[in-house]
Write a protein that holds these residues in place. Structure first.
Motif, short mmCIF file in Angstrom:
data_model
loop_
_atom_site.label_atom_id
_atom_site.label_comp_id
_atom_site.label_asym_id
_atom_site.label_seq_id
_atom_site.Cartn_x
_atom_site.Cartn_y
_atom_site.Cartn_z
N ASP A 149 0.45 -1.06 -0.26
CA ASP A 149 0.09 -0.06 -0.16
C ASP A 149 0.94 1.60 0.06
N ALA A 150 0.26 2.20 -0.26
CA ALA A 150 1.07 3.43 -0.75
C ALA A 150 0.51 5.03 -0.47
N VAL A 151 0.61 5.84 0.18
CA VAL A 151 -0.01 6.96 0.02
C VAL A 151 0.26 7.88 -1.04
N VAL A 152 -0.38 7.86 -1.90
CA VAL A 152 -0.44 8.52 -3.92
C VAL A 152 -0.95 9.92 -3.85
N VAL A 153 -0.26 11.08 -4.29
CA VAL A 153 -0.53 12.09 -5.43
C VAL A 153 -0.24 11.94 -5.85
N THR A 154 -0.91 13.56 -6.92
CA THR A 154 -1.12 13.80 -7.80
C THR A 154 0.58 14.67 -8.51
N ARG A 155 1.49 14.38 -9.45
CA ARG A 155 2.38 15.37 -9.69
C ARG A 155 2.45 17.08 -8.62
N ALA A 156 0.52 17.65 -9.40
CA ALA A 156 1.00 18.79 -8.96
C ALA A 156 0.13 18.92 -7.53
N THR A 157 -0.06 18.23 -7.11
CA THR A 157 -0.18 18.28 -5.16
C THR A 157 1.04 18.24 -5.07
N ALA A 158 1.71 17.49 -5.15
CA ALA A 158 3.29 16.81 -4.76
C ALA A 158 3.97 18.63 -4.83
N ASP A 159 3.91 19.13 -6.31
CA ASP A 159 5.08 20.44 -6.53
C ASP A 159 4.15 21.46 -5.20
N GLU A 160 2.97 21.96 -5.72
CA GLU A 160 2.25 22.96 -5.21
C GLU A 160 2.60 22.75 -3.34
N ARG A 161 2.24 21.62 -2.79
CA ARG A 161 2.72 21.52 -1.56
C ARG A 161 3.61 21.08 -0.64
N GLY A 162 4.72 20.98 -2.24
CA GLY A 162 6.55 20.25 -1.49
C GLY A 162 6.30 18.90 -0.89
N LEU A 163 5.42 18.24 -1.10
CA LEU A 163 5.43 16.52 -0.60
C LEU A 163 5.99 15.97 -1.55
N LYS A 164 6.81 14.95 -0.45
CA LYS A 164 7.85 14.12 -0.81
C LYS A 164 7.85 13.13 0.37
N THR A 165 7.43 13.12 1.54
CA THR A 165 6.90 12.17 2.74
C THR A 165 5.31 12.36 2.72
N ILE A 166 4.90 11.52 3.85
CA ILE A 166 3.83 11.10 4.34
C ILE A 166 3.80 12.24 5.63
N ALA A 167 4.49 12.46 6.30
CA ALA A 167 5.12 13.68 7.37
C ALA A 167 4.97 14.86 6.45
N ASP A 168 4.92 15.29 5.64
CA ASP A 168 4.73 16.27 4.55
C ASP A 168 3.06 16.56 4.29
N LEU A 169 2.92 15.33 4.15
CA LEU A 169 1.28 15.76 4.09
C LEU A 169 0.90 15.94 5.09
N ALA A 170 1.57 15.27 6.36
CA ALA A 170 0.07 15.68 7.25
C ALA A 170 0.67 16.96 8.30
N LYS A 171 1.32 18.05 7.59
CA LYS A 171 1.34 19.43 7.25
C LYS A 171 -0.04 20.14 7.50
N SER A 172 -0.89 19.54 6.36
CA SER A 172 -2.34 20.04 5.96
C SER A 172 -2.81 19.54 6.50
N ASP A 173 -4.17 20.42 6.99
CA ASP A 173 -5.38 20.10 7.27
C ASP A 173 -6.82 20.02 6.68
N ASP A 174 -6.39 19.89 5.27
CA ASP A 174 -7.50 19.95 4.58
C ASP A 174 -7.13 18.67 3.42
N VAL A 175 -6.62 17.82 4.12
CA VAL A 175 -6.56 16.38 3.03
C VAL A 175 -7.74 15.92 3.37
N VAL A 176 -8.14 15.32 1.78
CA VAL A 176 -9.13 14.78 1.40
C VAL A 176 -8.83 12.78 1.30
#
Length: 304
Positions: free
Chosen positions: A141-168
């Motif tokens: 299993d993997a947490v996956v995002v689009t390239r645009a989302t990764a670039d816009e939010r500076g995402l490389k790790t799940i920890a980076d995603l955890a900095k957001s509070d609007d994750v759907v």
């Protein structure tokens, strides 16, 4: 996770909720309970996504080639649905994945590395079940995002995603409750979920939800060609929320005869992660070949 796979430019989604053409359309818990097969017969089951159906067909065809009588119960559903059938003997054999199976039978095991997971799994299974040799093939299993989302939010790790509070977040219904699903992501990373959308098992609904922006992130399988076809980004998992997930035959001990064990171990010895990706790509070809056809071609190609 960039892998060069020929012909994937036209692939828009991996139909992971569809069964192979030879699969029985079983979809509820009642299909996994019943009378065990006779001593000389093995009932082979699969989960409700094509890679599982394909692996089940590989097992079934190879056993039939050795004269074993095989019943098929394919496309049953999630682990929560088919596992009771393994316990009551109405299913004898199913392709499994070490890490998620260990979490299912012993959520507190804590092992994450391949060998440690396999060793812990052997000890954690109930006495009527066993796993044979694991393969090198791994589908996590993997947490996956689009390239645009990764670039816009500076995402490389799940920890980076955890900095957001609007994750759907999107994924199969069971991912919302499994120990290594949303609960694990919340515990290990503090991931905040604004909304969870129950979709499919890494299938077209999940892929489309990512592509259209209906979800911020989603659960997909690492062997899914849709990741590369759509230039999705797999977020790194530094806290090892997702343990090693090597493909392994899970079988009723009473059916694990020396002959059956030899056949299944030979299959495991040939399976690699790249093999899974290639076979999944073939399943998703424009002509949507039957899983049994793809399984037979692979068995022949590797001398099994």
């Amino acid at each position: 996770m960039k892998r060069a796979l020929a012909g994937l430019a036209a692939v828009t989604a991996m139909t992971l909720t569809a069964c192979g053409g030879s699969a029985d359309p079983l979809s509820n818990a009642s299909t996994t309970t019943g009378t065990p097969a006779p001593a000389g017969t093995i009932t082979v089951g699969s989960a409700n996504f094509p890679e599982s159906t394909l692996l089940a067909e590989i097992y079934a065809l190879a056993l039939e080639d050795k004269g074993v009588t095989v019943n098929r119960k394919l496309n049953i559903g999630s682990r929560e649905t088919y596992y009771p059938g393994l316990q009551d003997g109405s299913i004898d054999l199913i392709p499994e994945y070490t890490g998620v199976l260990l979490n299912h039978v012993s959520a507190a095991a804590g092992a994450t590395e391949s060998e440690a997971v396999y060793t812990a799994l052997q000890s954690a299974l109930p006495p009527e079940l066993t796993v044979l040799e694991k393969s090198a093939a791994e589908n996590k299993d993997a947490v996956v995002v689009t390239r645009a989302t990764a670039d816009e939010r500076g995402l490389k790790t799940i920890a980076d995603l955890a900095k957001s509070d609007d994750v759907v977040f999107g994924g199969p219904p069971e991912f919302q409750q499994r120990p290594d699903g949303i609960p694990g992501l919340q515990e290990k990373y503090g991931l905040k979920i604004k909304e969870y959308k129950s979709l499919d098992v890494g299938g077209p609904l999940t892929v489309d939800a990512l592509k259209t922006g209906a979800v911020t992130a989603a659960d997909l399988f690492t062997t899914d060609p849709a990741i590369e076809a759509n230039d999705f980004v797999v977020l790194e998992d530094p806290e090892a929320n997702f343990a090693a997930q090597n493909v392994v035959p899970l079988i009723n001990k009473s059916k694990a005869t020396p002959e059956v064990t030899e056949v299944l171990n030979a299959i495991s010895a040939k399976l690699t992660t790249e093999t899974l990706i290639e076979l999944n790509s073939k399943l998703n070809a424009p002509d949507k070949p039957d899983a049994a056809k793809v399984a037979r071609e692979w068995l022949t190609s590797v001398g099994l």
